[in-house]
Write a protein that holds these residues in place. Structure first.
Motif, PDB file in Angstrom:
ATOM      1  N   THR A 136     -11.082   3.758   6.066  1.00 12.23           N
ATOM      2  CA  THR A 136      -9.992   3.719   5.084  1.00 12.23           C
ATOM      3  C   THR A 136     -10.485   4.229   3.728  1.00 12.23           C
ATOM      4  O   THR A 136      -9.791   4.989   3.035  1.00 12.23           O
ATOM      5  CB  THR A 136      -9.457   2.275   4.944  1.00 12.23           C
ATOM      6  OG1 THR A 136      -9.122   1.762   6.236  1.00 12.23           O
ATOM      7  CG2 THR A 136      -8.232   2.242   4.052  1.00 12.23           C
ATOM      8  N   LEU A 137     -11.712   3.810   3.349  1.00 15.22           N
ATOM      9  CA  LEU A 137     -12.277   4.282   2.083  1.00 15.22           C
ATOM     10  C   LEU A 137     -12.551   5.794   2.134  1.00 15.22           C
ATOM     11  O   LEU A 137     -12.330   6.519   1.155  1.00 15.22           O
ATOM     12  CB  LEU A 137     -13.565   3.514   1.776  1.00 15.22           C
ATOM     13  CG  LEU A 137     -14.237   3.817   0.434  1.00 15.22           C
ATOM     14  CD1 LEU A 137     -13.291   3.523  -0.732  1.00 15.22           C
ATOM     15  CD2 LEU A 137     -15.530   3.019   0.289  1.00 15.22           C
ATOM     16  N   SER A 173       0.819  -1.211   0.000  1.00 20.45           N
ATOM     17  CA  SER A 173       0.000   0.000   0.000  1.00 20.45           C
ATOM     18  C   SER A 173       0.852   1.259   0.000  1.00 20.45           C
ATOM     19  O   SER A 173       0.620   2.186  -0.787  1.00 20.45           O
ATOM     20  CB  SER A 173      -0.922  -0.018   1.211  1.00 20.45           C
ATOM     21  OG  SER A 173      -1.628   1.194   1.323  1.00 20.45           O
ATOM     22  N   HIS A 174       1.876   1.304   0.873  1.00 22.83           N
ATOM     23  CA  HIS A 174       2.705   2.499   0.987  1.00 22.83           C
ATOM     24  C   HIS A 174       3.600   2.714  -0.226  1.00 22.83           C
ATOM     25  O   HIS A 174       4.100   3.813  -0.447  1.00 22.83           O
ATOM     26  CB  HIS A 174       3.577   2.424   2.248  1.00 22.83           C
ATOM     27  CG  HIS A 174       2.820   2.682   3.515  1.00 22.83           C
ATOM     28  ND1 HIS A 174       2.038   1.724   4.136  1.00 22.83           N
ATOM     29  CD2 HIS A 174       2.702   3.796   4.281  1.00 22.83           C
ATOM     30  CE1 HIS A 174       1.486   2.226   5.224  1.00 22.83           C
ATOM     31  NE2 HIS A 174       1.863   3.483   5.332  1.00 22.83           N
ATOM     32  N   SER A 175       3.789   1.655  -1.021  1.00 18.53           N
ATOM     33  CA  SER A 175       4.654   1.776  -2.192  1.00 18.53           C
ATOM     34  C   SER A 175       3.884   1.731  -3.501  1.00 18.53           C
ATOM     35  O   SER A 175       4.493   1.721  -4.572  1.00 18.53           O
ATOM     36  CB  SER A 175       5.698   0.648  -2.178  1.00 18.53           C
ATOM     37  OG  SER A 175       6.478   0.706  -1.005  1.00 18.53           O
ATOM     38  N   GLY A 176       2.547   1.638  -3.419  1.00 18.52           N
ATOM     39  CA  GLY A 176       1.734   1.627  -4.623  1.00 18.52           C
ATOM     40  C   GLY A 176       1.865   0.369  -5.450  1.00 18.52           C
ATOM     41  O   GLY A 176       1.678   0.415  -6.681  1.00 18.52           O
ATOM     42  N   MET A 186      -6.097  -3.570   1.722  1.00 19.28           N
ATOM     43  CA  MET A 186      -6.355  -3.606   0.291  1.00 19.28           C
ATOM     44  C   MET A 186      -7.113  -2.349  -0.166  1.00 19.28           C
ATOM     45  O   MET A 186      -6.824  -1.785  -1.240  1.00 19.28           O
ATOM     46  CB  MET A 186      -7.163  -4.857  -0.065  1.00 19.28           C
ATOM     47  CG  MET A 186      -6.375  -6.141   0.001  1.00 19.28           C
ATOM     48  SD  MET A 186      -4.938  -6.150  -1.099  1.00 19.28           S
ATOM     49  CE  MET A 186      -5.723  -6.031  -2.698  1.00 19.28           C
ATOM     50  N   VAL A 187      -8.069  -1.889   0.635  1.00 19.22           N
ATOM     51  CA  VAL A 187      -8.797  -0.658   0.296  1.00 19.22           C
ATOM     52  C   VAL A 187      -7.826   0.517   0.287  1.00 19.22           C
ATOM     53  O   VAL A 187      -7.873   1.392  -0.596  1.00 19.22           O
ATOM     54  CB  VAL A 187      -9.939  -0.422   1.306  1.00 19.22           C
ATOM     55  CG1 VAL A 187     -10.573   0.943   1.086  1.00 19.22           C
ATOM     56  CG2 VAL A 187     -11.001  -1.524   1.169  1.00 19.22           C
ATOM     57  N   ASP A 188      -6.930   0.569   1.260  1.00 14.13           N
ATOM     58  CA  ASP A 188      -5.925   1.632   1.328  1.00 14.13           C
ATOM     59  C   ASP A 188      -5.011   1.587   0.115  1.00 14.13           C
ATOM     60  O   ASP A 188      -4.646   2.633  -0.464  1.00 14.13           O
ATOM     61  CB  ASP A 188      -5.123   1.482   2.625  1.00 14.13           C
ATOM     62  CG  ASP A 188      -4.180   2.654   2.848  1.00 14.13           C
ATOM     63  OD1 ASP A 188      -4.645   3.807   2.801  1.00 14.13           O
ATOM     64  OD2 ASP A 188      -2.978   2.412   3.064  1.00 14.13           O
ATOM     65  N   LEU A 189      -4.610   0.362  -0.278  1.00 17.09           N
ATOM     66  CA  LEU A 189      -3.749   0.185  -1.451  1.00 17.09           C
ATOM     67  C   LEU A 189      -4.424   0.734  -2.707  1.00 17.09           C
ATOM     68  O   LEU A 189      -3.821   1.505  -3.489  1.00 17.09           O
ATOM     69  CB  LEU A 189      -3.421  -1.302  -1.614  1.00 17.09           C
ATOM     70  CG  LEU A 189      -2.752  -1.745  -2.925  1.00 17.09           C
ATOM     71  CD1 LEU A 189      -1.394  -1.082  -3.079  1.00 17.09           C
ATOM     72  CD2 LEU A 189      -2.611  -3.261  -2.967  1.00 17.09           C
TER      73      LEU A 189
END
Length: 895
Positions: free
Chosen positions: A826-827, A764-767, A795-798
């Motif tokens: 998160t969404l 998530s933090h690296s896309g 996964m939602v954050d990603l």
């Protein structure tokens, strides 16, 4: 020697003639006082019989001299004419160990008596030819000879040595039928046979069958009780013997009774026995050694030394008992000094002396001493002994000399001694080398060596694969070891360790006579597998069945109660601890401190800690952990400081707890000091300490220090790997986190749900969207881990960070479980980032349904409108917050 004996025979013959002449002159000289009454004739004494009689009385028979006399007796035909000569000659052969000649003489004798059979059977026993004793008794019985008490006693002794209890019972039945029920020699032999075959209840029945008027029977039953671990019964029997009054205990009674006192650590009863020893005057080397051993086992080394210094004669057992006593008290210096004195006096040493010293030398900083003892062992020739090899291995492991311990293993394997198999399996089990232990076990089976209960238990202790464990279980059933309590306990512990609690509990239920080890192991298994309720239920069943918990049991159940976080159940166990007299035991006290501190009752935990007679590192570490987990950082640091000042052995648990406490503060300087101390004491490579340091440096933003701390860990466990992956993820270094995850899998480390949270956070933090989907699917498909809300939120954050808002919405809609507030929050954060008002409204609505009083939802939605310049909507949201009585806490900063 032969010529000397022949010369003596000739001299005896000549001197015997002169004696006969003198006797005849003496008879002629004085006249008869009664006329007409003839003088009785004096039978001539054969000189060879005089020599033979002197030879028998000398008790210094040798095979060559006996053969010479045998030849002379045959030559003079005395062997064929004189009654009893053959039996005496056969006895001489047996006494000098020449049982073959004795058997030849027996077979050529013109007639046999029961005395002849007894000599032969006893001779076989002395040479440990017990099977021959049994065969000749059967032959005697078949030929119709009536055995006496000597015969029955000797044959029962042979059956005892052969472990043939059924044969011994047949002989005893025959002895009873012949009227030897009250004979002490026969009964003592039968008691000894039953006791040595672990049938102590039957031995007691034989003992009580007839009123015993023989101290030999009392000695046999007391020794049998001690041998079978019935030490309290042994003391009760001794008291009955003392009250009997007909006869007194002797030098065979006292060592057994003192051994029972030593095992029970009952010094008061031991002193009473010592009074009887003084009364009876039975001070010999065995009694004195047992007395000094009693005082040493009861940790009264001053009393032990008094007895030891007054001993006129000291055996190697006496010296070893004293050295072992000092070792038990952890007085290494006194043990070594006593050993030096023993060596200077020229006393012999044995394997027990060596193993006691090696256990004393097993501590860090004594590498030089360890190598000196090793050199002495080689010089004295004890290096080939399996027990000494095992002690050497343990010593080198404890001093930290890993290379030397591995060399010991290799050397023992090269010996190819069948007796080494069990020792080697045990050593590899201690070294946690399951693969090599299994190889040796299979090798034993191929060579036809039957593994015993100790060997099997050692192997089961390192088996961590369910399929292999089941194979070993099959062998245990086949070999009949499944009925042994220790093997059965190892079996269900193995299943518990392999997460197969159902099979574990099934085996536990099959044990007929459960001991404390069994109960404790099963309770600990439930506690370890996060089933504390089952552990508590089992503990209650243990009490209902009349079993008395020991220290290990209390530690296990208190560990389970820590997981329950139930101080009420903890109080109940605490009351039981006090009632059974374990309140001042350090290990139990430490477990109680841990329980109260984990349950948040820190004042009670500290009061209990202060009431202990001695502090130990476990209790202090539990207190530090309790302070740290409940946010009392300063108290945790002060307790740690006290441990250092008191020179306690600070363990990894203590340091990791303090590091975790420091992580909650902004004091990086204290954290670096703790790392320096850990490096100083050699604990920086410990996985618990290393993982705590990684988490601390990650929180303080020092990713390079995280990597250094992680690289110092010798063998990272799952927590260590996960902590480092989370650290990379937190700092946005996703690719490194994924590389580390792949390395972790190559190391055969199985990830858990927390690990996947770290992996998905890194993506998530690296896309890394595709990689995120891959690992999300792998979690279910490859490891059978069902995703929880944290995984869905990742996964939602990603997807949200990557701008795939609609895809994130579809992902949430297709979730197999109802989304919770965390997923919607998160969404909502993603909507705020990308300005999606409509989806943000939906997310906000869902959050307020889950958590109506969450001010963060209103603020996030308000910020979305503010970013778009829709200030009217911002005011509406502020009004709705007032209507719902939701208040936003004011923000503040220490800067």
């Amino acid at each position: 020697m032969k010529s000397l004996l022949l010369r003596n025979i000739r001299e005896k013959v000549s001197s015997s003639s002169a004696v006969k002449l003198k006797h005849s002159l003496a008879v002629i000289d004085p006249p008869s006082l009664i006329d007409g009454e003839p003088e009785p004739a004096i039978a001539p004494v054969d000189p060879l019989l005089v020599i033979f009689d002197d030879y028998i009385k000398s008790r210094q028979s040798t095979a060559p001299n006996t053969k010479i006399l045998h030849a002379q007796l045959l030559k003079t035909r005395l062997l064929q004419t004189q009654v009893g000569i053959a039996d005496s000659l056969m006895d001489c052969y047996c006494k000098c160990g020449a049982t073959g000649y004795a058997l030849n003489l027996f077979d050529t004798a013109p007639q046999w008596s029961v005395f002849s059979w007894n000599i032969l059977i006893s001779g076989f026993n002395k040479k440990s030819l017990f099977l021959e004793s049994w065969k000749h008794f059967c032959r005697m019985h078949k030929l119709g000879f009536d055995a006496d008490e000597i015969t029955y006693g000797s044959v029962i002794s042979a059956c005892t040595a052969l472990r043939a209890s059924w044969n011994g019972m047949q002989v005893y039945s025959l002895a009873l039928r012949k009227g030897f029920r009250a004979n002490g020699y026969v009964r003592a032999g039968m008691i000894d046979l039953l006791a040595k075959n672990h049938r102590f209840d039957d031995a007691l029945r034989v003992f009580h069958d007839v009123s015993c008027e023989n101290v030999v029977c009392w000695n046999a039953i007391i020794a049998g009780a001690v041998r079978n671990g019935e030490n309290q019964i042994a003391l009760d029997l001794f008291r009955q013997l003392c009250r009997h009054g007909t006869f007194l205990p002797n030098s065979f009674t006292f060592p057994c009774v003192l051994t029972a006192c030593a095992v029970l650590e009952d010094l008061e009863t031991g002193k009473m026995v010592q009074g009887w020893i003084i009364k009876c005057g039975n001070y010999d080397v065995y009694v004195n050694t047992s007395l000094s051993d009693l005082y040493a086992k009861c940790k009264d080394m001053e009393g032990a030394m008094k007895i030891f210094t007054r001993m006129r004669f000291r055996s190697v057992v006496s010296w070893t008992a004293m050295i072992s006593g000092f070792v038990q008290l952890d007085d290494y210096i006194s043990a070594v000094l006593l050993f030096k004195e023993m060596r200077s006096l020229g006393e012999e040493i044995n394997t027990f002396t060596i193993t006691s010293l090696l256990s004393a030398s097993g501590r860090r900083g004594l590498t030089k001493t360890a190598t000196q003892f090793h050199a002495l062992i080689i010089k004295c020739g004890f290096d080939l002994d399996p027990a000494v090899g095992a002690s050497l291995f343990n010593m080198y492991c404890k001093v930290g000399a890993v290379d030397s311990s591995e060399l010991i293993l290799e050397e023992m394997e090269r010996m190819r001694n069948p007796n080494n198999h069990a020792v080697m399996i045990s050593l590899h089990a201690q070294a946690n080398d399951a693969e090599r232990a299994v190889e040796l076990f299979v090798s034993m089976l191929r060579e036809g060596v039957r593994p015993d209960k100790y060997c099997t238990s050692s192997l089961l202790s390192v088996v961590n694969a369910l399929s292999l464990g089941r194979q070993v279980h099959s062998h245990v059933i086949k070999s009949g070891l499944v009925f042994d309590v220790s093997v059965a306990s190892s079996l269900f512990t193995m299943y518990s360790k392999c997460d197969s609690l159902e099979e574990s509990y099934e085996i536990f239920g099959q044990i007929c006579e459960k001991d404390n080890v069994s109960w404790t192991s099963m309770i600990a298994g439930f506690a370890k597998n996060n089933l504390p309720d089952e552990a508590v239920r089992l503990f209650r069943n243990m009490l209902l069945e009349g079993n008395s918990p020991d220290q290990s049991t209390f530690v296990a159940i208190l560990t389970a109660i820590c997981s329950l976080n139930s101080v009420h159940k903890g109080n109940e166990v605490h009351a039981k601890v006090i009632r059974l007299g374990f309140g001042e035991e350090i290990t139990v006290g430490g477990a109680l401190v841990m329980m109260y501190s984990r349950c948040g009752y820190l004042k009670l935990a500290r009061r209990l800690l202060d009431s202990l007679p001695l502090w130990d590192d476990v209790a202090c570490s539990s207190m530090i952990s309790g302070y740290a987990q409940n946010g009392y950082i300063e108290e945790a640091l002060l307790m740690f400081h006290k441990m250092l000042k008191a020179n306690f052995a600070v363990d990894s648990f203590s340091i990791s707890s303090v590091v975790q406490a420091v992580t909650l503060t902004n004091r990086l300087d204290i954290g670096t000091q703790l790392q320096s101390y850990a490096m100083k004491v050699g604990l920086d490579s410990n996985v618990a300490v290393g993982s705590s340091l990684v988490a601390m440096y990650s929180k303080f933003g020092s990713i390079n220090e995280c990597v250094k701390a992680f690289d110092q860990i010798d063998a990272p466990d799952l927590i260590g790997w996960t902590t480092m992956i989370m650290s990379y993820a937190r700092h946005g270094i996703g690719e490194e986190a994924l590389k580390l995850f792949e390395l972790m899998k190559r190391k055969k480390m199985r990830p858990d749900p927390v690990t996947f949270v770290g992996v998905l956070s890194a993506c998530s933090h690296s896309g890394l969207v595709e990689e995120g989907y891959f690992h999300f699917d792998s979690m279910v498909k490859d490891y059978g881990i069902e995703p929880n809300y944290r995984h869905y939120a990742c996964m939602v954050d990603l997807l949200g960070r990557s701008g795939r808002i609609k895809e994130a919405e579809r992902f949430v809609s297709n979730m197999p479980i109802k989304p919770n507030a965390l997923v919607w929050e998160t969404l909502l954060a993603a909507c705020k980032l990308h300005g999606d008002i409509e989806l943000g409204k939906l997310a906000a609505k869902k959050i307020t349904e889950c958590e109506p009083s969450d001010a963060g939802v209103y603020i996030s939605l308000s910020n979305i409108y503010a970013d778009l310049g829709q200030w009217g909507e911002v005011m509406n949201i502020r009004s709705s917050m007032k209507g719902a009585k939701v208040k936003k806490e004011p923000g503040w900063s220490v800067v």
